[in-house]
Design an enzyme around this catalytic site. Structure first.
Site, mmCIF file in Angstrom:
data_model
loop_
_atom_site.group_PDB
_atom_site.id
_atom_site.type_symbol
_atom_site.label_atom_id
_atom_site.label_comp_id
_atom_site.label_asym_id
_atom_site.label_seq_id
_atom_site.Cartn_x
_atom_site.Cartn_y
_atom_site.Cartn_z
ATOM 1 N N ASP A 213 -10.701 -7.704 -11.243
ATOM 2 C CA ASP A 213 -9.370 -8.209 -10.898
ATOM 3 C C ASP A 213 -9.453 -8.919 -9.560
ATOM 4 O O ASP A 213 -9.110 -8.361 -8.530
ATOM 5 C CB ASP A 213 -8.367 -7.048 -10.853
ATOM 6 C CG ASP A 213 -6.978 -7.492 -10.407
ATOM 7 O OD1 ASP A 213 -6.756 -8.703 -10.284
ATOM 8 O OD2 ASP A 213 -6.129 -6.623 -10.161
ATOM 9 N N HIS B 59 -5.740 -11.104 -15.291
ATOM 10 C CA HIS B 59 -5.985 -9.772 -15.818
ATOM 11 C C HIS B 59 -6.353 -9.788 -17.302
ATOM 12 O O HIS B 59 -7.310 -9.137 -17.716
ATOM 13 C CB HIS B 59 -4.757 -8.884 -15.625
ATOM 14 C CG HIS B 59 -4.449 -8.586 -14.202
ATOM 15 N ND1 HIS B 59 -3.344 -7.863 -13.817
ATOM 16 C CD2 HIS B 59 -5.083 -8.929 -13.053
ATOM 17 C CE1 HIS B 59 -3.320 -7.763 -12.494
ATOM 18 N NE2 HIS B 59 -4.354 -8.414 -12.008
ATOM 19 N N HIS C 51 2.221 -1.730 -11.968
ATOM 20 C CA HIS C 51 0.960 -1.490 -12.664
ATOM 21 C C HIS C 51 1.044 -0.125 -13.332
ATOM 22 O O HIS C 51 1.361 0.868 -12.662
ATOM 23 C CB HIS C 51 -0.207 -1.516 -11.683
ATOM 24 C CG HIS C 51 -0.450 -2.855 -11.062
ATOM 25 N ND1 HIS C 51 -1.496 -3.103 -10.191
ATOM 26 C CD2 HIS C 51 0.208 -4.048 -11.186
ATOM 27 C CE1 HIS C 51 -1.468 -4.369 -9.811
ATOM 28 N NE2 HIS C 51 -0.441 -4.953 -10.404
ATOM 29 N N TYR D 29 1.053 -1.269 -4.925
ATOM 30 C CA TYR D 29 -0.166 -1.079 -5.711
ATOM 31 C C TYR D 29 -0.560 0.399 -5.824
ATOM 32 O O TYR D 29 -1.261 0.793 -6.752
ATOM 33 C CB TYR D 29 -1.331 -1.839 -5.079
ATOM 34 C CG TYR D 29 -1.212 -3.337 -5.118
ATOM 35 C CD1 TYR D 29 -0.835 -4.012 -6.280
ATOM 36 C CD2 TYR D 29 -1.500 -4.095 -3.982
ATOM 37 C CE1 TYR D 29 -0.745 -5.391 -6.319
ATOM 38 C CE2 TYR D 29 -1.416 -5.480 -4.008
ATOM 39 C CZ TYR D 29 -1.044 -6.125 -5.175
ATOM 40 O OH TYR D 29 -0.955 -7.487 -5.198
ATOM 41 N N HIS E 242 2.343 -13.929 -14.545
ATOM 42 C CA HIS E 242 1.622 -14.175 -13.305
ATOM 43 C C HIS E 242 0.565 -15.238 -13.580
ATOM 44 O O HIS E 242 -0.330 -15.017 -14.412
ATOM 45 C CB HIS E 242 0.927 -12.904 -12.802
ATOM 46 C CG HIS E 242 1.856 -11.928 -12.164
ATOM 47 N ND1 HIS E 242 1.515 -10.606 -11.974
ATOM 48 C CD2 HIS E 242 3.095 -12.074 -11.644
ATOM 49 C CE1 HIS E 242 2.529 -9.982 -11.380
ATOM 50 N NE2 HIS E 242 3.488 -10.861 -11.170
ATOM 51 N N ARG F 261 0.816 -1.208 0.000
ATOM 52 C CA ARG F 261 0.000 0.000 0.000
ATOM 53 C C ARG F 261 0.853 1.262 0.000
ATOM 54 O O ARG F 261 0.322 2.379 0.031
ATOM 55 C CB ARG F 261 -0.946 0.001 1.213
ATOM 56 C CG ARG F 261 -1.947 -1.152 1.180
ATOM 57 C CD ARG F 261 -2.794 -1.112 -0.072
ATOM 58 N NE ARG F 261 -3.582 -2.326 -0.263
ATOM 59 C CZ ARG F 261 -4.250 -2.618 -1.359
ATOM 60 N NH1 ARG F 261 -4.211 -1.786 -2.392
ATOM 61 N NH2 ARG F 261 -4.928 -3.741 -1.462
ATOM 62 N N GLU G 45 0.152 -15.773 -7.791
ATOM 63 C CA GLU G 45 -0.371 -14.746 -6.887
ATOM 64 C C GLU G 45 -1.767 -15.152 -6.420
ATOM 65 O O GLU G 45 -2.621 -14.308 -6.160
ATOM 66 C CB GLU G 45 -0.455 -13.399 -7.591
ATOM 67 C CG GLU G 45 0.858 -12.803 -8.008
ATOM 68 C CD GLU G 45 0.680 -11.475 -8.705
ATOM 69 O OE1 GLU G 45 1.444 -10.551 -8.420
ATOM 70 O OE2 GLU G 45 -0.257 -11.350 -9.531
ATOM 71 N N GLU H 206 2.831 -4.346 -16.256
ATOM 72 C CA GLU H 206 1.926 -5.480 -16.064
ATOM 73 C C GLU H 206 0.654 -5.302 -16.882
ATOM 74 O O GLU H 206 0.090 -4.211 -16.942
ATOM 75 C CB GLU H 206 1.583 -5.645 -14.583
ATOM 76 C CG GLU H 206 0.720 -6.868 -14.316
ATOM 77 C CD GLU H 206 0.591 -7.196 -12.837
ATOM 78 O OE1 GLU H 206 -0.368 -7.902 -12.476
ATOM 79 O OE2 GLU H 206 1.453 -6.773 -12.043
ATOM 80 N N ASP I 249 -0.313 -11.116 -16.829
ATOM 81 C CA ASP I 249 -1.106 -11.713 -15.755
ATOM 82 C C ASP I 249 -2.306 -12.430 -16.376
ATOM 83 O O ASP I 249 -3.123 -11.810 -17.055
ATOM 84 C CB ASP I 249 -1.579 -10.622 -14.781
ATOM 85 C CG ASP I 249 -2.269 -11.192 -13.561
ATOM 86 O OD1 ASP I 249 -3.307 -11.858 -13.723
ATOM 87 O OD2 ASP I 249 -1.792 -10.958 -12.441
ATOM 88 N N HIS J 127 8.063 -6.478 -7.110
ATOM 89 C CA HIS J 127 6.770 -5.873 -7.445
ATOM 90 C C HIS J 127 6.637 -4.549 -6.714
ATOM 91 O O HIS J 127 6.823 -4.468 -5.503
ATOM 92 C CB HIS J 127 5.619 -6.803 -7.048
ATOM 93 C CG HIS J 127 4.326 -6.504 -7.738
ATOM 94 N ND1 HIS J 127 3.721 -5.264 -7.705
ATOM 95 C CD2 HIS J 127 3.508 -7.298 -8.500
ATOM 96 C CE1 HIS J 127 2.597 -5.308 -8.401
ATOM 97 N NE2 HIS J 127 2.451 -6.527 -8.901
ATOM 98 N N HIS K 188 -8.219 -12.579 -8.102
ATOM 99 C CA HIS K 188 -7.505 -13.825 -8.358
ATOM 100 C C HIS K 188 -8.167 -14.996 -7.633
ATOM 101 O O HIS K 188 -8.718 -14.845 -6.545
ATOM 102 C CB HIS K 188 -6.063 -13.713 -7.893
ATOM 103 C CG HIS K 188 -5.293 -12.629 -8.580
ATOM 104 N ND1 HIS K 188 -3.960 -12.379 -8.296
ATOM 105 C CD2 HIS K 188 -5.639 -11.736 -9.539
ATOM 106 C CE1 HIS K 188 -3.532 -11.383 -9.050
ATOM 107 N NE2 HIS K 188 -4.537 -10.973 -9.805
#
Length: 280
Positions: free
Chosen positions: A226, A181, A109, A72, A213, A39, A258, A144, A178, A69, A228
């Site tokens: 989105d 995605h 992203h 986000y 991913h 975050r 993920e 991504e 991904d 990564h 998963h």
């Protein structure tokens, strides 16, 4: 044709050596980690001793290729200058830190254009990348693929190609695909995997595909969401992943889970994927 390079997302809280040990414990030969809190926050200080121990361990166990990564919360496409500045400073700092682990990839992203236009958002992403990439960089930065929620950039291969085209140092840029995605985004990899791979190659180029991913999806095709799901328990189904990991054009590309799992669940999925892999 080599080996199946497969891993999952691991917590970086206890350092690189601990992540490496966790990876080996669950049968992985690569792993993904967040560079800082997902975050967004200040990153922990570099622990050079931990990195030294990890690199020796990774070499011994063949887990030297890993994927970082970004948080986000980064939005380099934002119309808000402060939001873009935060993205710039975070990515710049992350790439500096990644130089302690040379030869790896850093995934982010692309962001959302929110109150601006898509073209303005893409232009902002290009400008950020041209500001943070430099010739001596030993890390490849990955865009991504996204599902297309709201004003997300990166749903289409054309959008990714446009960003790459605008980047001056193209040798430092690639793509992380991904599966959840792109399926949610409208690319039917369940029924037309060959066509999607060919389309990606035609528009972006398979030489730019540096990571995958592997995620099933809780939502139906082209839902632009989105969420998963564990492999085989979502709308993609387990056979989709069998076809992906065995596709001749995707061999050698590292794959990262993920899925909503703890270590034990990842261990089971990695074993399942290894059992389905018949190219060697």
């Amino acid at each position: 044709m080599g080996k199946l390079r497969i891993g999952c997302h691991l917590s970086s809280g206890k350092g690189f050596l601990h992540m490496g040990e966790d990876a080996v414990k669950i049968g992985a030969n690569t792993f993904q980690f967040f560079t800082r809190n997902p975050r967004g926050s200040k990153a922990k200080a570099i622990d050079e001793e931990d990195i030294k121990k990890y690199r020796a361990y990774a070499k011994k166990h063949d887990i030297e290729k890993i994927l970082a990564h970004a948080p986000y919360t980064l939005n380099p496409a934002s119309a808000d200058e402060k939001v873009r500045d935060f993205a710039y400073m975070t990515i710049k700092d992350d790439l500096m830190r990644m130089e302690y682990l040379p030869g790896n990839c850093y995934n982010f992203h692309p962001g959302s254009y929110t109150k601006a236009t898509k073209e303005e958002g893409i232009d902002k992403i290009i400008r950020l990348l041209n500001n943070v990439l430099y010739k001596e960089l030993q890390t490849t930065v990955l865009l991504e693929t996204m599902s297309g929620k709201g004003t997300e950039i990166g749903r289409t291969f054309e959008e990714l190609a446009e960003i790459i085209e605008g980047v001056r140092l193209k040798e430092h840029i690639g793509v992380c695909l991904d599966t959840c995605h792109i399926y949610d985004g409208g690319y039917d990899i369940k029924n037309h995997l060959e066509d999607v791979i060919q389309e990606f190659d035609n528009i972006v180029g398979l030489d730019k595909l540096k990571a995958i991913h592997l995620n099933d999806s809780k939502n139906p095709f082209s839902s632009h969401k989105d969420r998963h799901e564990k492999l085989g328990e979502g709308s993609l189904g387990i056979e989709t992943f069998r076809h992906i990991i065995n596709h001749p054009k995707l061999q050698g590309i590292p794959c990262y889970l993920e899925t909503p799992n703890e270590l034990e669940g990842y261990q089971e999925e990695i074993a399942k994927l290894k059992g389905m892999w018949y190219i060697s």
